[in-house]
Design a protein around this motif. Structure first.
Motif, PDB file in Angstrom:
ATOM      1  N   TRP A  38      34.992   1.280   3.250  1.00 59.67           N
ATOM      2  CA  TRP A  38      34.017   3.240   3.114  1.00 59.67           C
ATOM      3  C   TRP A  38      33.963   2.940   1.711  1.00 59.67           C
ATOM      4  O   TRP A  38      35.243   3.339   1.022  1.00 59.67           O
ATOM      5  CB  TRP A  38      34.248   3.635   3.579  1.00 59.67           C
ATOM      6  N   LEU A  39      33.252   3.884   0.656  1.00 58.80           N
ATOM      7  CA  LEU A  39      33.270   3.861  -0.335  1.00 58.80           C
ATOM      8  C   LEU A  39      33.364   5.551  -0.125  1.00 58.80           C
ATOM      9  O   LEU A  39      33.077   6.139   0.871  1.00 58.80           O
ATOM     10  CB  LEU A  39      32.080   3.838  -1.603  1.00 58.80           C
ATOM     11  N   ILE A  46      26.782   3.982   8.372  1.00 58.29           N
ATOM     12  CA  ILE A  46      27.028   2.936   9.516  1.00 58.29           C
ATOM     13  C   ILE A  46      27.376   1.481  10.167  1.00 58.29           C
ATOM     14  O   ILE A  46      27.609   0.556   8.862  1.00 58.29           O
ATOM     15  CB  ILE A  46      25.370   2.703   9.819  1.00 58.29           C
ATOM     16  N   LEU A  47      28.261   1.618  11.093  1.00 59.35           N
ATOM     17  CA  LEU A  47      28.534   0.386  11.630  1.00 59.35           C
ATOM     18  C   LEU A  47      28.470  -1.052  12.085  1.00 59.35           C
ATOM     19  O   LEU A  47      28.213  -0.450  13.275  1.00 59.35           O
ATOM     20  CB  LEU A  47      30.818   0.862  11.748  1.00 59.35           C
ATOM     21  N   PHE A  48      28.372  -1.622  11.905  1.00 56.09           N
ATOM     22  CA  PHE A  48      28.305  -3.015  12.917  1.00 56.09           C
ATOM     23  C   PHE A  48      28.513  -3.954  12.899  1.00 56.09           C
ATOM     24  O   PHE A  48      29.504  -4.880  11.601  1.00 56.09           O
ATOM     25  CB  PHE A  48      26.249  -4.316  11.782  1.00 56.09           C
ATOM     26  N   VAL A  99      23.257   5.609   1.444  1.00 55.19           N
ATOM     27  CA  VAL A  99      24.053   4.888   2.518  1.00 55.19           C
ATOM     28  C   VAL A  99      24.242   3.430   2.790  1.00 55.19           C
ATOM     29  O   VAL A  99      24.547   3.073   1.966  1.00 55.19           O
ATOM     30  CB  VAL A  99      22.621   4.318   3.325  1.00 55.19           C
ATOM     31  N   GLN A 100      26.105   3.738   3.718  1.00 52.87           N
ATOM     32  CA  GLN A 100      26.898   2.902   3.420  1.00 52.87           C
ATOM     33  C   GLN A 100      27.040   1.821   4.469  1.00 52.87           C
ATOM     34  O   GLN A 100      26.157   2.780   5.979  1.00 52.87           O
ATOM     35  CB  GLN A 100      28.284   3.103   3.507  1.00 52.87           C
ATOM     36  N   ILE A 101      26.706   0.194   4.834  1.00 56.56           N
ATOM     37  CA  ILE A 101      26.445   0.030   5.750  1.00 56.56           C
ATOM     38  C   ILE A 101      27.778  -1.062   5.387  1.00 56.56           C
ATOM     39  O   ILE A 101      27.371  -1.662   4.550  1.00 56.56           O
ATOM     40  CB  ILE A 101      25.672  -1.201   6.165  1.00 56.56           C
ATOM     41  N   THR A 129      28.674  -3.795   3.033  1.00 57.71           N
ATOM     42  CA  THR A 129      29.884  -4.568   3.091  1.00 57.71           C
ATOM     43  C   THR A 129      30.160  -5.493   3.752  1.00 57.71           C
ATOM     44  O   THR A 129      29.952  -5.441   4.819  1.00 57.71           O
ATOM     45  CB  THR A 129      30.519  -3.039   2.601  1.00 57.71           C
ATOM     46  N   TYR A 130      30.596  -6.680   3.698  1.00 57.69           N
ATOM     47  CA  TYR A 130      30.730  -8.180   4.570  1.00 57.69           C
ATOM     48  C   TYR A 130      32.152  -8.134   4.597  1.00 57.69           C
ATOM     49  O   TYR A 130      32.440  -8.750   3.326  1.00 57.69           O
ATOM     50  CB  TYR A 130      29.382  -8.715   3.909  1.00 57.69           C
TER      51      TYR A 130
END
Length: 194
Positions: A38-39, A46-48, A99-101, A129-130
């Motif tokens: 996370w920045l 949102i976390l997947f 939005v961060q994903i 981010t992957y």
């Protein structure tokens, strides 16, 4: 495993499909720590994990999490359509934070669709981010009306495996723009090939 194109097809002639197959059939392992991804900025997070939304560790705000059936003919993109993904639909009057994903993969394959719809003069910022390993497959459809502005950053930190990203966009006056990129994180850490 998903049905894949072959190297006999001109568009896929130079694609390392063996690496994709190896990544897709890899064994799932432990979930890596996503907290460091996370920045330090305000906004929805949102976390997947393996393509599945982790509601307990997410704060989606204005981002909708729901099944998305996206119309695409792309052979990798079609694998993601119909799964539960994320979407943003904004008007110019809505002011929202970035939005961060974070997409965490533990091995094997996972597929996820996304849709971004920005009305005329709307503004949005997204950072994806992957991390992890395996085959991570994404389809994102973007619809930007005239004057809409989207700032989108994609960080590929996945240590092993294959990340395929398909972006399809309609910009302004229904002028079509399509972009596709496939990035493969080689089985030796630190090596990246487009």
């Amino acid at each position: 495993m998903a049905t894949l194109p072959t190297n006999a097809q001109e568009a896929w002639r130079w694609t390392d499909l063996a690496a994709l197959t190896t990544a897709a059939t890899s064994t799932r392992g432990d979930v890596p720590d996503a907290d460091a991804c996370w920045l330090d900025i305000a906004g929805p997070r949102i976390l997947f994990v393996d393509g599945i939304h982790d509601a307990a560790r997410s704060t989606p705000g204005h981002v909708a999490i729901s099944p998305l059936t996206l119309d695409t003919a792309h052979p990798l993109g079609v694998q993601a359509s119909g799964a539960t993904g994320w979407s943003i639909d904004l008007s110019a009057a809505e002011i929202v934070d970035t939005v961060q994903i974070v997409h965490v993969a533990t091995g094997a394959e996972n597929h996820l669709p996304a849709r971004l719809t920005l009305d005329e003069d709307a503004v949005a910022s997204v950072v994806e981010t992957y991390v992890g390993t395996g085959w991570t497959n994404r389809l994102t459809q973007i619809d930007l009306e005239r004057g809409a502005r989207l700032m989108r950053s994609v960080r590929l930190l996945q240590s092993h495996g294959f990340v395929s990203i398909r972006d399809e966009a309609v910009v302004g006056r229904r002028r079509a723009l399509s972009a596709s990129s496939s990035a493969r994180a080689a089985w030796a850490a630190g090596s990246m090939r487009n």
